[in-house]
Design a protein around this motif. Structure first.
Motif: not given
Ligand SMILES: CC(C)(COP(=O)(O)OP(=O)(O)OC[C@H]1O[C@@H](n2cnc3c(N)ncnc32)[C@H](O)[C@@H]1OP(=O)(O)O)[C@@H](O)C(=O)NCCC(=O)NCCS
Length: 264
Positions: A70, A81, A109-110
């Protein structure tokens, strides 16, 4: 906001906001064109621009979720999510029963995201690197599943950064392809290893399961080192469960990963 199929023209804008969670250059650059043809590759679009992607590949009864990204500007709004949930919905419609993904143990976070969607940590796996080298080994390819059944202590094995069910049909197929190695002494199997050529990186050999006695596992790794030497591989990656304690001087322990599983 709209979820749709990813396209060729999404590649540049997506890669512009992607940084590898692990090592700088994001591997999704290399697999993008393949993902367009394979499985389900989804993009989330906002005001005509892609702000996130997620890929799924399918095998037997499993959907493998990978490449979730994202745009940092739009994180923590539930988009990540939504992409995973949409992927699961497609998988359920196709009657797949299990969803799995692999996440670095440090990517909290993931892991939190996956847990919030109902995933559980099934197992933890270490990545080790070892260099190709000319070596002698007493290992042979397995010819019969009986040779190894006492040494299988996992529901999954890894191949090219995906984990698959380690069931009887998979074992038969791997034996046929001569991908299962056994180390035996006095007709008793002491160690088992599964190997493959990486589908992601050329010149990379992988071990996707390893178990047994220390001497046995060492012999399996010698065999792989020698194979890597003979076929001019650049690197050898070893994925072994955390509970397998590997102590070898040449081994470079790199990272711990969580294999996450959800029943759909
Ligand atoms: C991981 C990633 C895809 C999350 O995307 P996102 O759209 O921010 O995620 P969501 O908003 O759906 O978050 C869902 C849940 O994840 C957790 N979460 C997401 N970002 C977080 C953060 N910065 N800190 C803590 N928890 C986090 C929380 O539990 C969150 O639920 P909540 O908001 O109700 O607390 C994004 O941070 C990303 O692209 N990261 C880099 C790439 C990566 O790591 N990909 C996964 C490799 S396996």
């Amino acid at each position: 906001m709209q979820i749709r199929k990813a396209t060729k023209s999404d590649k540049k804008p997506v890669l512009d906001f992607c940084q590898s969670p692990y090592s700088g250059i994001d591997y999704i650059a290399n697999v993008w064109d393949f993902w367009l043809r394979d499985g389900v590759f989804l993009a989330m679009e906002r005001k005509g621009k892609p702000i996130g992607v997620c890929h799924a590949s399918f095998s037997k009864n499993q959907v493998w979720v990978e490449g979730l990204r994202i745009n940092p500007k739009f994180r923590q709004r539930g988009y990540g999510s939504s992409l995973v949930l949409k992927t699961e919905q497609i998988a359920k419609m196709k009657n797949y029963k299990i969803s799995r993904m692999i996440i670095s143990n440090g990517n909290k976070k993931s892991i939190k995201l996956a847990k919030s969607l109902g995933y559980k940590i099934e197992d933890k796996w270490y990545l080790y690197n070892i260099k190709p080298k000319r070596k002698q080994s007493l290992v042979i390819p397995a010819t019969n599943s009986k040779q190894i059944e006492n040494l299988i202590d996992s529901d999954t094995y890894s191949k090219s950064w995906k984990w698959f069910a380690f069931d009887k049909p998979a074992i038969s197929e791997l034996i046929k392809k001569r991908k299962i190695l056994v180390f035996a002494h006095n007709k008793k199997s002491l160690a088992v290893g599964i190997w493959n050529d990486s589908e992601i990186d050329n010149d990379v050999l992988q071990v996707g399961y390893l178990n047994g006695t220390k001497a046995g596992m060492k012999n399996i790794l010698y065999y792989i080192q020698n194979k890597g030497y003979e076929q001019n591989s650049k690197r050898i990656q070893i994925l072994a469960q955390q509970k397998v304690k590997l102590n070898m001087k040449d081994l470079d322990k790199r990272m711990l990963f969580c294999l996450m599983k959800k029943d759909l």
